[in-house]
Design a protein around this motif. Structure first.
Motif, PDB file in Angstrom:
ATOM      1  N   MET A   1     -41.697  29.904  32.784  1.00 25.08           N
ATOM      2  CA  MET A   1     -40.342  29.828  32.177  1.00 25.08           C
ATOM      3  C   MET A   1     -39.602  31.252  32.102  1.00 25.08           C
ATOM      4  SD  MET A   1     -39.469  26.821  31.060  1.00 25.08           S
ATOM      5  CE  MET A   1     -40.084  25.142  30.815  1.00 25.08           C
ATOM      6  N   ASP A  90     -34.549  30.150  32.815  1.00 26.75           N
ATOM      7  CA  ASP A  90     -34.787  28.756  32.485  1.00 26.75           C
ATOM      8  C   ASP A  90     -34.374  28.496  31.020  1.00 26.75           C
ATOM      9  OD1 ASP A  90     -36.280  28.067  34.868  1.00 26.75           O
ATOM     10  OD2 ASP A  90     -37.521  29.447  34.220  1.00 26.75           O
ATOM     11  N   SER A 142     -31.752  25.251  26.960  1.00 26.15           N
ATOM     12  CA  SER A 142     -32.008  25.406  28.215  1.00 26.15           C
ATOM     13  C   SER A 142     -31.136  25.597  29.503  1.00 26.15           C
ATOM     14  CB  SER A 142     -32.942  24.117  28.623  1.00 26.15           C
ATOM     15  OG  SER A 142     -31.986  22.922  28.859  1.00 26.15           O
TER      16      SER A 142
END
Length: 240
Positions: A1, A90, A142
């Motif tokens: 991530m 991300d 996100s």
């Protein structure tokens, strides 16, 4: 991530032009803001405009070695989206550069909570059910939520303020988690939008070394010194 903090910054504030580069103790408010954010452990990206008036922001970023992205002044949502794409993010932490005393550890701890949910439809913030002083604001979401807003938002308020479209939860699958503290200090103001706001920040840094303190230490100073609260208590926040 890939996690990154995107902060929006521009020089043309209507009530206090050039505020982010105004200095206290030889350092600009933008320097305080970014130095504190870096203590979160996450990279910081400055999202500014393509206007010539924001060239000083670019000069600042180049001199400090800070990543930046330029985009539309009015469509801040597209500015954030492009900054996220350019930096392959991300997960995005959204903050604004008018918060020079923002708390990095509050952001770090909140990100840890966000990650435990493992849910790309989750929106985490301390700005909806507000209990922290205004000036410690952050939002976590996100890239998927950001991209959905970028592709579908059309109303000017949604484009200008980045996250209203996400909060509307039009598809009904977004989940919300509020970061709150036990005591409600939402009436305290530690953001900078006016000369009075700047006066308060200046006093906090010069007299109390607030740039070295966590959010609760700064809030406690204000609670112990009502004369400080009075400096900008009459200022109304701009409506979203």
């Amino acid at each position: 991530m890939n996690i990154g903090i995107i902060t929006q910054a521009r020089m043309t504030s209507s009530r206090l032009p050039g505020k982010i580069l105004k200095e206290v103790k030889g350092k600009s408010l933008l320097t305080y803001h970014i130095e504190r954010l870096k203590h979160s452990g996450f990279p910081v990206i400055v999202a500014t405009t393509t206007n010539e008036t924001d060239n000083p922001v670019i000069d600042f970023c180049i001199n400090k070695g800070i990543p930046y992205s330029r985009g539309s002044e009015e469509n801040v949502l597209s500015r954030f989206y492009n900054a996220a794409v350019e930096n392959n993010l991300d997960i995005i932490v959204r903050v604004t550069s008018d918060c020079p005393l923002i708390d990095p550890h509050l952001i770090r701890n909140s990100m840890e909570k966000y990650l435990k949910f493992n849910n790309e439809n989750l929106y985490v913030s301390n700005v909806i059910d507000r209990t922290f002083a205004r000036g410690f604001d952050f939002e976590i979401f996100s890239f998927r939520l950001l991209e959905d807003a970028y592709k579908n938002a059309t109303e000017s308020a949604d484009l200008e303020h980045v996250t209203p479209y996400i909060r509307k939860n039009i598809k009904g699958d977004t989940e919300f988690y509020d970061i709150k503290q036990s005591k409600n200090h939402n009436d305290l103001r530690i953001t900078v939008d006016t000369a009075e706001d700047f006066q308060l920040i200046q006093e906090l840094i010069v007299t109390f070394d607030a740039d070295l303190l966590p959010y609760n230490g700064i809030e406690e100073i204000l609670l112990q010194h009502p004369e400080l609260i009075a400096i900008n208590a009459h200022i109304e926040q701009k409506k979203v």
